[in-house]
Design an enzyme around this catalytic site. Structure first.
Site, PDB file in Angstrom:
ATOM      1  N   LYS A  82     -15.776 -25.584  29.857  1.00  0.00           N
ATOM      2  CA  LYS A  82     -14.625 -26.438  30.148  1.00  0.00           C
ATOM      3  C   LYS A  82     -14.560 -27.630  29.167  1.00  0.00           C
ATOM      4  O   LYS A  82     -13.493 -28.176  28.928  1.00  0.00           O
ATOM      5  CB  LYS A  82     -14.683 -26.955  31.581  1.00  0.00           C
ATOM      6  CG  LYS A  82     -14.785 -25.868  32.655  1.00  0.00           C
ATOM      7  CD  LYS A  82     -13.462 -25.526  33.270  1.00  0.00           C
ATOM      8  CE  LYS A  82     -13.537 -24.536  34.424  1.00  0.00           C
ATOM      9  NZ  LYS A  82     -14.387 -23.350  34.272  1.00  0.00           N
TER      10      LYS A  82
HETATM   11  C1  LIG Z   1     -14.281 -21.970  34.447  1.00  0.00           C
HETATM   12  C2  LIG Z   1     -15.389 -21.036  34.072  1.00  0.00           C
HETATM   13  C3  LIG Z   1     -15.175 -19.643  33.880  1.00  0.00           C
HETATM   14  C4  LIG Z   1     -13.819 -18.999  34.093  1.00  0.00           C
HETATM   15  O1  LIG Z   1     -12.890 -19.336  33.120  1.00  0.00           O
HETATM   16  P1  LIG Z   1     -11.309 -19.108  33.359  1.00  0.00           P
HETATM   17  O2  LIG Z   1     -10.647 -19.736  32.218  1.00  0.00           O
HETATM   18  O3  LIG Z   1     -11.028 -19.817  34.658  1.00  0.00           O
HETATM   19  O4  LIG Z   1     -11.101 -17.647  33.462  1.00  0.00           O
HETATM   20  C5  LIG Z   1     -16.240 -18.857  33.481  1.00  0.00           C
HETATM   21  N1  LIG Z   1     -17.487 -19.384  33.321  1.00  0.00           N
HETATM   22  C6  LIG Z   1     -17.733 -20.694  33.508  1.00  0.00           C
HETATM   23  C7  LIG Z   1     -19.124 -21.204  33.338  1.00  0.00           C
HETATM   24  C8  LIG Z   1     -16.706 -21.564  33.886  1.00  0.00           C
HETATM   25  O5  LIG Z   1     -16.982 -22.878  34.078  1.00  0.00           O
END
Ligand SMILES: *Cc1c(COP(=O)(O)O)cnc(C)c1O
Length: 483
Positions: free
Chosen positions: A112
């Site tokens: 993120k």
């Molecule tokens: C948010 C997240 C995901 C999923 O990503 P999306 O964009 O919501 O599909 C996968 N792995 C981790 C560690 C995340 O924080």
């Protein structure tokens, strides 16, 4: 470049700054660029010679045409500095025949950061561009990871403040400490006596509270959210797919034009949608493998054409993928179906909890996507076997993707997207390795290092001794008061 909503045909056209400030369109739809800029061989070759920061500034300039070159360069330099990422922002590790794109070298050790390090800077700039006189005040309810990534991203950003609520017993000790020790003069963190739903409902109620809005307005501010459906969070994610392709060309692993398959551990469908847009721009990507955990609604959808959220929700070892409504899927529907049918689907989902696409639409989707799911057992087994075979340690989310990539077994080279540091989920990773798990999270970190000798990210290693700034715990009914 203008943006339109996924739910209205011939609707209003908006600038990038406007859609980054607003997040959601007035009709409830998501913003999408009116047309997709193209990348050709000459451009990709030029990008090969650039740093991640330069690539980001260039690619964002194609989408955010109302931001100046200097603004984007500045924002990218501040967001993806070597100081913040401890080196290149999105390095690739070779694991057997595959490549793992590590998106977790940022300040909170999860992917993120790739969006949330730059999006707040884009939001801050958007206020000036849209002649907004009020400052943004971000409210976040978090079950853990998003809260910390948002705090790090918005901390000390001009004209923006942020307050995060988390459920007092709903996050790990490490996550709690990460948030409670957040630095910055525009941040506040409050624990809620309740669960994540209480925190989330509380925030929604405040967003809808006219008194609260007026109170904030009288102080020259307006409420805003750090939601993952904001185009400002999606656009920066396109960059690392293009950057990874460039790195592989540069290192001689592929030649320009070779198709690269990608496997993405998917929750809200944001990350994999960014890959789809990179492919639409002309980047030579092959199959986009959507990896689901035990909550396999997306893999099911791709395989059957039916999106049915009326199903059991599971809590898994990969919590950031535990989701039944993947908001960003709406953007894919728009590309395939257009606005009218997309609005239909979203209304059906809202009303009946289910929608179905016809074979023609699914044929188009399956040209680009494959859906593969991975059980809890397989996730743990993958962590263990990848470490035993290659000495590479995956977190629980990356392991879902690694498992799906192996099952897919295509003929192109495969890029597995690695979304979190294994230390972020140390207890589950230790357990998968067959080790006993210490009761204290910080002891689990140390033990995972002792067992694997893989480096601990600096931000997690220093956390045990970090100074706690925020200790306030309130009942859900007191949330507004704390603002
Ligand atoms: C948010 C997240 C995901 C999923 O990503 P999306 O964009 O919501 O599909 C996968 N792995 C981790 C560690 C995340 O924080």
């Amino acid at each position: 470049m203008n943006y339109i909503s996924t739910r209205t045909v011939d609707g209003e056209k908006r600038s990038a700054a406007y859609v980054i400030k607003k997040g959601l369109a007035e009709d409830g739809g998501l913003y999408i660029p009116e047309n997709i800029p193209t990348l050709d061989e000459v451009t990709v070759t030029a990008l090969c010679g650039m740093s991640y920061t330069e690539r980001a500034a260039y690619i964002l300039s194609l989408f955010l045409t109302d931001y100046s070159e200097a603004e984007l360069k500045d924002a990218a330099e501040q967001a993806y500095s070597a100081e913040k990422f401890g080196g290149p922002a999105a390095p690739i590790a070779r694991v057997g025949d595959s490549y793992f794109l590590e998106l977790w070298h940022g300040p909170t050790s999860a992917f993120k950061d790739m969006a949330l390090q730059i999006m707040p800077r884009l939001l801050s700039l958007s206020l000036g561009k849209t002649n907004e006189t009020k400052d943004a005040f971000i409210l976040v309810a978090t079950s853990g990871d998003t809260g910390k990534a948002a705090l790090e991203g918005y901390c000390d950003i001009d004209r923006v403040g942020i307050q995060v609520f988390y459920p007092v017993n709903g996050v790990s000790n490490i996550q709690k400490k990460q948030m409670a020790s957040q630095k910055g003069k525009n941040v506040k963190v409050v624990a809620i006596n309740g669960n994540f739903d209480d925190a989330q409902s509380g925030v929604k109620a405040i967003f809808a509270n006219e008194e609260a809005k007026k109170m904030l307005e009288s102080r020259g501010k307006f409420f805003s959210s750090a939601n993952s459906i904001n185009w400002g969070r999606l656009a920066p994610q396109i960059v690392y797919y293009i950057s990874a392709y460039c790195d592989l060309v540069k290192e001689g692993e592929i030649k320009y034009g070779d198709l690269l398959d990608v496997t993405v551990p998917t929750g809200n469908f944001g990350n994999i949608l960014a890959a789809y847009i990179a492919k639409k721009m002309g980047l030579p990507l092959g199959k986009l493998v959507c990896a689901s955990n035990k909550n396999d609604i997306l893999a099911d959808f791709i395989n059957t054409g039916v999106y049915d959220k009326r199903r059991e929700f599971f809590t898994t070892v990969s919590p950031s993928m535990d989701i039944l409504i993947s908001s960003n899927l709406e953007r894919l529907l728009w590309f395939v179906l257009g606005a009218e049918k997309t609005r239909d689907c979203m209304e059906k989902l809202n009303r009946d909890g289910i929608y179905k696409l016809d074979d023609e639409a699914m044929e188009i989707i399956r040209k680009d996507f494959a859906g593969i799911s991975c059980s809890e057992e397989e996730t743990k087994e993958t962590i263990k076997s990848v470490f035993a075979e290659f000495g590479y340690l995956c977190d629980t989310h990356t392991a879902v993707a690694a498992n799906a990539a192996k099952k897919y077994d295509g003929k192109n080279k495969m890029l597995v997207v690695s979304t979190a540091s294994p230390y972020k989920f140390a207890p589950a990773v230790l357990s998968a390795l067959g080790e006993e798990v210490p009761a204290d999270d910080f002891d689990a970190l140390d033990k995972l290092f002792a067992v694997t000798k893989c480096a601990i990210p600096k931000n997690l290693a220093n956390l045990r001794d970090a100074e706690v700034r925020f200790t306030e715990t309130v009942d859900p009914c007191q949330m507004l008061e704390t603002i």
